[in-house]
Design an enzyme around this catalytic site. Structure first.
Site, PDB file in Angstrom:
ATOM      1  N   ASP A 118       8.923  -7.855  -1.733  1.00 23.79           N
ATOM      2  CA  ASP A 118       9.644  -6.603  -1.463  1.00 23.79           C
ATOM      3  C   ASP A 118       8.652  -5.461  -1.606  1.00 23.79           C
ATOM      4  O   ASP A 118       7.587  -5.623  -2.215  1.00 23.79           O
ATOM      5  CB  ASP A 118      10.834  -6.422  -2.416  1.00 23.79           C
ATOM      6  CG  ASP A 118      10.416  -6.379  -3.879  1.00 23.79           C
ATOM      7  OD1 ASP A 118       9.594  -7.227  -4.284  1.00 23.79           O
ATOM      8  OD2 ASP A 118      10.893  -5.499  -4.621  1.00 23.79           O
ATOM      9  N   GLU A 183      11.158  -7.218  -7.137  1.00 26.42           N
ATOM     10  CA  GLU A 183      10.227  -6.796  -8.186  1.00 26.42           C
ATOM     11  C   GLU A 183      10.171  -5.289  -8.330  1.00 26.42           C
ATOM     12  O   GLU A 183      10.143  -4.741  -9.433  1.00 26.42           O
ATOM     13  CB  GLU A 183       8.815  -7.339  -7.873  1.00 26.42           C
ATOM     14  CG  GLU A 183       7.836  -7.208  -9.032  1.00 26.42           C
ATOM     15  CD  GLU A 183       7.008  -5.938  -9.044  1.00 26.42           C
ATOM     16  OE1 GLU A 183       6.277  -5.716 -10.013  1.00 26.42           O
ATOM     17  OE2 GLU A 183       7.087  -5.135  -8.088  1.00 26.42           O
TER      18      GLU A 183
HETATM   19  C1  LIG Z   1       0.402  -2.172 -10.443  1.00 26.39           C
HETATM   20  C2  LIG Z   1       1.775  -2.789 -10.614  1.00 26.39           C
HETATM   21  C3  LIG Z   1       1.724  -3.801 -11.724  1.00 26.39           C
HETATM   22  C4  LIG Z   1       2.207  -3.393  -9.303  1.00 26.39           C
HETATM   23  C5  LIG Z   1       3.657  -3.839  -9.276  1.00 26.39           C
HETATM   24  N1  LIG Z   1       3.972  -4.522  -8.065  1.00 26.39           N
HETATM   25  C6  LIG Z   1       4.599  -2.664  -9.343  1.00 26.39           C
HETATM   26  O1  LIG Z   1       4.463  -1.720  -8.604  1.00 26.39           O
HETATM   27  N2  LIG Z   1       5.603  -2.762 -10.206  1.00 26.39           N
HETATM   28  C7  LIG Z   1       6.611  -1.761 -10.346  1.00 26.39           C
HETATM   29  C8  LIG Z   1       6.139  -0.580 -11.098  1.00 26.39           C
HETATM   30  O2  LIG Z   1       6.798   0.491 -10.977  1.00 26.39           O
HETATM   31  O3  LIG Z   1       5.158  -0.629 -11.833  1.00 26.39           O
END
Ligand SMILES: CC(C)C[C@H](N)C(=O)NCC(=O)O
Length: 499
Positions: A118, A183
């Site tokens: 996603d 996620e």
């Molecule tokens: C850099 C993050 C760990 C990448 C992850 N996919 C993400 O964006 N998670 C949601 C968030 O808001 O951190």
């Protein structure tokens, strides 16, 4: 076997391994275009988990992932994880989770690769130079929403398995996949699925690998921690409908003024969180940690320039890294119901919802944070003596994750990076959140490692998100340890790609 034969095998083994490394590297190099096309197809699907109107695209995305894995001969399931209730009461089916398995040789270790497909919202008019859903290559960088976060890394893993299959080489480990579609909005439904499958799908998993983050500098990195996230809605409701500010301005107490007032009370200009209890919960920085941060390769000036700011919150490396990774922060993301189009509409909005999040670190607990924030905002709001109504809700409550870097998994990770890049990786943390990381660790009891392939300037969640072509290749190679010994050239190319 007689000793002479054994000696001969031992002498020939390194040569045989080197030959395999070369074959793998050649295969991966020569299939670059195919990998880029696969990414193009995935990026074209607007799998935005935060937009309910895009839910059909998200369901489609999960089907596409499942089909790719099925065609490779994996044992694939699309696991139904139920429904989601939105703050407005609407019920929506969650995207299914794809699980897959390649190999079930009990004499081998089983690794579980977790990723997500996603994405965050993206519109050309947000300031993208190219259509966010049409993968576009410029100077070796592939631009598109989800390119780095997290479609290319997921594909890279899948293609790594594919490379083994194509070369008729035995996978050194059994590989399982868990690929989800929520996620970016807190991994709704995934905790329950992991708990439910703890003694089935996850029972033989030895460790978990996540590749959903970036290097910090030109030096390769392994990531051993993420911050969690508590995401809040603060709704302020006043008049029964929007009002003309000339006709009603001065007679009503405006919801927007109340909202801005309470949002402003969350954090000071110097970054001090004002909510009682939050800072007190944070684990103190140890001398050992300070030393680790001190040794990490990180150029503040470069970071500042790449980010496009004239000044950072802290002017020394350790403080800056610590505040990016191991201290909480408040970010205000937007106001629903506010006028934000071009032009000069002069309305008083009747209802506005402020959206903000607080990144979580050890030893904060999202359940406690929810109460602290709700109580604090109501007390600040109460002092305003406003007739408007405030409603605070927490829509994401993801815990932080921190691994033990002394675990042999990290030794293996270091060796793999060293094999590819001829350099030890920096051990870093990540300020962003992988909502499910802590659940994986708590429920399976297994160790997790994050192996980044992107750059810190990949533009995750932002305009012009990108992934370097070389990063796609290096990823596969790192993980499967099948490379030529002398990889200096590749390292230099990757350094360039991550600048
Ligand atoms: C850099 C993050 C760990 C990448 C992850 N996919 C993400 O964006 N998670 C949601 C968030 O808001 O951190």
């Amino acid at each position: 076997m007689n000793p002479q034969t054994l000696l001969l095998i031992l002498l020939l083994l390194p040569a045989a391994r080197a030959f395999q490394f070369t074959r793998m590297a050649q295969y991966v190099d020569s299939h670059q275009e195919e990998y880029v096309e696969a990414l193009r197809d995935w990026v074209a699907i607007e799998s935005d988990s935060s937009n309910v109107l895009k839910r059909p695209d998200l369901h489609h995305m999960m089907e596409v992932v499942a089909q790719k894995l099925r065609l490779m001969g994996g044992t694939v399931e699309l696991v139904d994880i139920g429904e989601q209730e939105l703050p407005n009461g609407q019920i929506l089916a969650l995207p299914k989770v794809v699980t897959a398995q390649f190999g079930n040789d009990t004499s081998k270790h089983t690794v579980c690769v977790y990723g997500h497909v996603d994405v965050q919202p993206a519109k050309l008019e947000d300031g993208w130079n190219t259509d966010p859903y049409n993968l576009t290559e410029i100077n070796g960088h592939l631009y598109g929403r989800g390119a780095s976060d997290n479609k290319a890394p997921v594909l890279a893993w899948i293609h790594a398995v594919g490379a083994y299959q194509a070369l008729h080489m035995d996978l050194p480990v059994n590989v399982k996949f868990v690929i989800e579609g929520m996620e970016e909005t807190g991994s709704n439904g995934l905790d329950a699925m992991i708990l439910a499958q703890r003694n089935t799908f996850f029972s033989d998993v030895d460790y978990i690998i996540i590749s959903d983050c970036g290097w910090l500098s030109r030096r390769p990195a392994l990531t051993y921690g993420t911050r969690g996230n508590c995401y809040f809605f603060a709704e302020v409701k006043g008049p029964k409908q929007d009002l003309h500010s000339g006709v009603y301005g001065g007679s009503v107490i405006e919801p927007m003024t109340d909202l801005i007032g309470i949002l402003d009370s969350l954090i000071s200009p110097s970054g001090k969180i004002q909510i009682p209890g939050i800072r007190e919960a944070v684990a103190p920085l140890t001398d050992e940690e300070w030393k680790m941060y001190q040794d990490i390769e990180f150029d503040l000036e470069n970071y500042k320039n790449k980010t496009g700011v004239s000044q950072l919150m802290y002017d020394n490396k350790v403080d800056l890294l610590a505040h990016m990774w191991r201290y909480p922060t408040v970010s205000i993301h937007g106001i629903e119901g506010a006028f934000s189009d071009p032009g000069t509409k002069t309305v008083i909005p009747a209802k506005v919802t402020g959206k903000f999040s607080i990144r979580q670190v050890p030893n904060m607990d999202p359940a406690v944070v929810k109460t602290q924030v709700t109580d604090y905002l109501h007390s600040v709001f109460g002092k305003r003596k406003s007739p408007n109504k405030l409603k605070v809700s927490m829509v994401i409550g993801a815990k932080p994750w921190l691994a033990n870097t002394q675990h042999p998994l990290y030794e293996a990770g270091k060796a793999a990076v060293n094999k590819v890049f001829n350099v030890d990786p920096d051990l870093i943390r990540e300020g962003g959140t992988i909502p499910i990381a802590r659940t994986f660790q708590d429920v399976t009891g297994k160790s997790i490692i994050m192996i980044p392939i992107g750059g810190f300037d990949d533009g995750l969640h932002s305009q012009n998100e990108k992934m370097s072509r070389l990063d796609i290749l290096s990823f596969i190679m790192i993980h499967f340890l099948k490379l030529q010994k002398n990889n200096k050239h590749r390292r230099e190319q990757n350094q360039h790609a991550c600048l």
